[in-house]
Design an enzyme around this catalytic site. Structure first.
Site, short mmCIF file in Angstrom:
data_model
loop_
_atom_site.label_atom_id
_atom_site.label_comp_id
_atom_site.label_asym_id
_atom_site.label_seq_id
_atom_site.Cartn_x
_atom_site.Cartn_y
_atom_site.Cartn_z
CD GLU A 143 -2.78 -0.98 -0.40
OE1 GLU A 143 -3.40 0.23 -0.34
OE2 GLU A 143 -3.62 -2.09 -1.17
CB SER A 160 -52.11 -27.48 33.78
OG SER A 160 -53.61 -27.16 33.84
#
Length: 751
Positions: A167, A443
């Protein structure tokens, strides 16, 4: 305009402008040292001989933790398998309990449990091993960027040198911009007819990441150059390079960006940056030019070509020799199949984590970041719970299309929350049904009514006969409440154990009214339920709206043998310096209901064997001796099941967000989710018959009194020690009568 006037205007404009840019540079670079994210981890994977584990679950655990499958498993963060035997090279970690060093181990299983552990370096047999936990979320301020800040000394030298070779080869010599590089790039692009080379320095690229948008115009280019020059004026090359390797954008998953080489290493390879090989370093360096364009998962051929360009640049600058170049060019990309980004993968669980952390840490501390949060999440339990819910709802066909669900899984022993599924689209942020949906539990409340009775062994036992006859109760508003059993039948006098196993409403109402509604409310409150609870008779049949998490909190009491345990999702928090800030330790309650819980659990095991959840016993799970309870709300709007084994508790809910009927019972919705989960989840069995604090006796089901094993219908039941019923039962009474009659054939004859 005179020159001096133009120069004065320029200085008058540029001075404040550059002063403003200089302030931005100083502030932003200062923030870089404070912007360490908070990372959230699952629990470490503890393995020892006897630990429930199968190959599928272990592979899920390793994949979630970012381990890569490799033929030899030599590199830290890799594993291999041969049948049910795994070779794992762990990475080591630090947590509130101290952590573990990296090691290479062999884990042998029999398909259901770990049978042996061997340290492959020393050859020694191990008593246990803890593997580094999966990272499940990254909290970075208000955004969701994934970063791992590293110092320059921790970056592989090849990565630093290779980055410059590809780069910015003049990085060490320029002052922020490189005119010669710009000229070379312009000539190369002109010859190619399109952009093939960039002339930006690493400093300019850093400027784009920190300050600027992606617009290509003259003003942005001038700002970029000015900011690059200011950065170079203030900071040395090492500081700039360190900022670059931490800030460079290298990928995206969903709404979460990947910044920096350390995070990218985990994202693409599932390994720490220090363990990257030459071709992997080259791939990451090459991707700097265009992370989306060269995405190795979406565009592997482009990525391979770009990686090879970087490798040749390494060779041209003498970083690698020709032999190393040839080996690296021949290597595959080596990218893991799934992104290893520890994004917020489990949003429902993370909501619970945030709630619990917020109670102990102020907003400023959490916003500052840098914390390490260790949670109780079990990746295998979480992923398998998600799959179980999806499989169940998909299996219901058209009826399942409109249905939603939620699952909560906990450690039966310590109350750690192992999984939270907030809906069928578990990975999406949104309404968390596991924590926030309040629905009638039906229940599911019944075991707690029976628990109160069983805590009084002088008057109640599993053999006690309950009145399962019609109920017609006038309420304060003048209406008459007349509940029914699901089979629309009444069963007369029934043993308590059968009333619970078959979920008979009438028997439960008669019992609950005898015990007192206030006692039921008080028990639920003592178990941590903070929701409104009305002391109405309908409470005995589940007329209370709770979330799946609330239900898990209730049932944790039963799963933990009558010890009150608050559910926790966080085990500990480390500060920036790695020192513990907070450890979450649960102190269980005294267990006053221990024997009663043992008896209630036995009755709930009958639910799974012959009662409303008998599908468990009919499946491959009968060996778990699971205990649980089905629940169905009025008009079948909600389908529930809560059940536990020796090591896990899971609560499953199925329903509709619009509260319309599902046409499901607890046994045809929530129970199916539970069964699908435990078919895959490694877990330990409950004892088939409790022994601690109980004694056994055969009883006559007609009278509830003691009898002998050979009497017809005789049942062997557990009782609180010292409270087994006296005899004789109906069978023995008949025998005595027969014996008396045989000895006295003419009882009315007098001598």
């Amino acid at each position: 305009m005179p020159f001096w006037l133009g120069a004065g205007l320029a200085v008058g404009f540029l001075g404040p402008y550059l002063w403003t840019l200089d302030g931005r540079v100083r502030q932003r670079f200062g923030e870089l040292t404070l912007s360490e994210p908070t990372r959230v981890f699952a629990r470490p994977l503890w393995l020892g001989p006897g630990t429930p584990m199968n190959a599928n679950a272990l592979e899920i655990e390793l994949t979630a933790a970012g381990y890569q499958h490799a033929s030899a498993a030599h590199l830290p963060g890799s594993w291999s398998a041969a049948g049910n035997t795994f070779t794992i090279a762990s990475r080591g970690f630090v947590d509130p309990a101290g952590g573990e060093l990296p090691r290479r181990v062999r884990v042998a299983t029999d398909g259901d449990h770990v049978t042996a552990l061997t340290d492959l370096t020393s050859g020694q047999t191990l008593r246990h091993v803890r593997l580094d936990p999966a990272r499940i979320a990254t909290l970075y301020g208000a955004s969701q960027e994934e970063r791992q800040l590293v110092q320059l000394k921790d970056v592989p030298p090849l990565l630093l040198a290779g980055l410059q070779a590809v780069e910015d080869r003049d990085f060490k010599h320029h002052h922020g911009i490189d005119l010669s590089a710009i000229a070379r790039a312009a000539w190369a692009n002109l010859r190619a007819g399109h952009v093939v080379q960039g002339g930006s320095t690493l400093t300019q690229q850093l400027v784009r990441n920190l300050f600027l948008d992606r617009n290509q115009n003259l003003a942005r280019k001038l700002n970029e150059a000015a900011l690059a020059l200011l950065i170079e004026a203030h900071y040395d090359k090492g500081r700039i390079l360190e900022a670059y390797v931490n800030e460079v954008f290298l990928g995206q998953r969903g709404n979460q960006a990947v910044h920096g080489f350390a995070a990218a290493s985990q994202f693409y390879f599932g390994r720490r940056m220090q363990f990257l090989r030459t071709p992997e370093i080259a791939l990451l360096v090459g991707m700097v030019q265009g992370p989306s364009y060269y995405d190795p998962r979406r565009h592997p051929q482009r990525a391979l070509a770009r990686r090879n360009v970087a490798l040749r640049a390494f060779a041209q600058t003498g970083l690698i020799n020709p032999a190393e170049l040839d080996a690296a060019l021949a290597a595959p990309l080596g990218v893991s199949a799934e992104a290893q980004l520890p994004h917020d993968r489990f949003p429902a669980f993370m909501q619970l984590v945030r709630q619990q952390i917020a109670a102990d840490f102020d907003e400023a501390t959490l916003r500052q970041g840098g914390l390490t949060i260790f949670t109780t999440l079990d990746p295998a339990a979480q992923i398998l719970a998600e799959r179980a819910l999806d499989k169940t709802l998909d299996g219901l066909g058209k009826r399942g299309a409109a249905l939603e669900g939620a699952v909560v899984v906990t450690d039966a022993g310590d109350g750690g929350v192992l999984a939270v599924v907030g809906g069928r689209n578990a990975a999406e942020q949104g309404f968390n049904r596991a924590l926030d949906a309040r629905r009638p539990i039906g229940s599911l409340v019944k075991p707690f009514v029976y628990l109160i009775a069983l805590a009084d062994p002088k008057h109640w036992s599993l053999a006690s006969l309950l009145d399962d006859t019609p109920v017609n109760m006038r309420l304060p508003n003048g209406s008459v409440w007349s509940p029914e059993n699901d089979d629309h039948q009444s069963h007369g006098k029934v043993p308590l154990v059968d009333a619970l196993a078959h979920s008979w409403n009438l028997a439960t109402v008669h019992l609950g009214m005898q015990l007192g509604l206030d006692r039921v409310v008080s028990l639920l409150r003592s178990l941590g339920i903070q929701r409104p609870i009305q002391a109405n008779p309908s409470l005995l049949l589940g007329a209370v709206d709770l979330s799946p998490f609330d239900v898990a909190q209730m049932y944790q009491f039963l799963a933990a043998d009558g010890h009150a345990l608050p559910l926790i999702a966080v085990r500990g928090v480390l500060g920036k310096d790695g020192k513990p800030l907070k450890r979450y330790r649960v102190k269980p309650g005294a267990g006053e209901y221990h024997t009663a819980t043992t008896l209630a659990t036995y009755a709930m095991q009958q639910v799974a064997q012959s009662g409303t959840a008998r599908a468990i016993d009919a499946s491959s799970l009968s060996g778990l001796n699971a205990a649980g309870k089905t629940g169905t709300s009025d008009s079948q709007r909600d389908s529930w099941f809560a059940g536990f084994t020796g090591s896990h508790l899971a609560v499953a809910w199925v329903g509709r967000d619009d509260n319309k009927t599902t046409h499901l019972f607890g046994a045809t919705g929530g129970l199916k989710v539970w069964i699908n989960l435990f078919r895959a989840l490694p877990t330990s069995a409950l004892p088939a018959a409790p022994t601690e604090g109980v004694e056994y006796a055969f009883v006559d089901p007609v009278t509830g009194l003691r009898t002998t094993p050979d009497c017809p219908g005789a049942r062997r039941l557990p009782f609180a020690a010292g409270y087994a019923p006296a005899g004789p039962g109906a069978c023995l009474q008949q025998r005595f009568q027969d014996i008396y009659q045989s000895d006295n054939p003419n009882p009315d004859d007098s001598p």
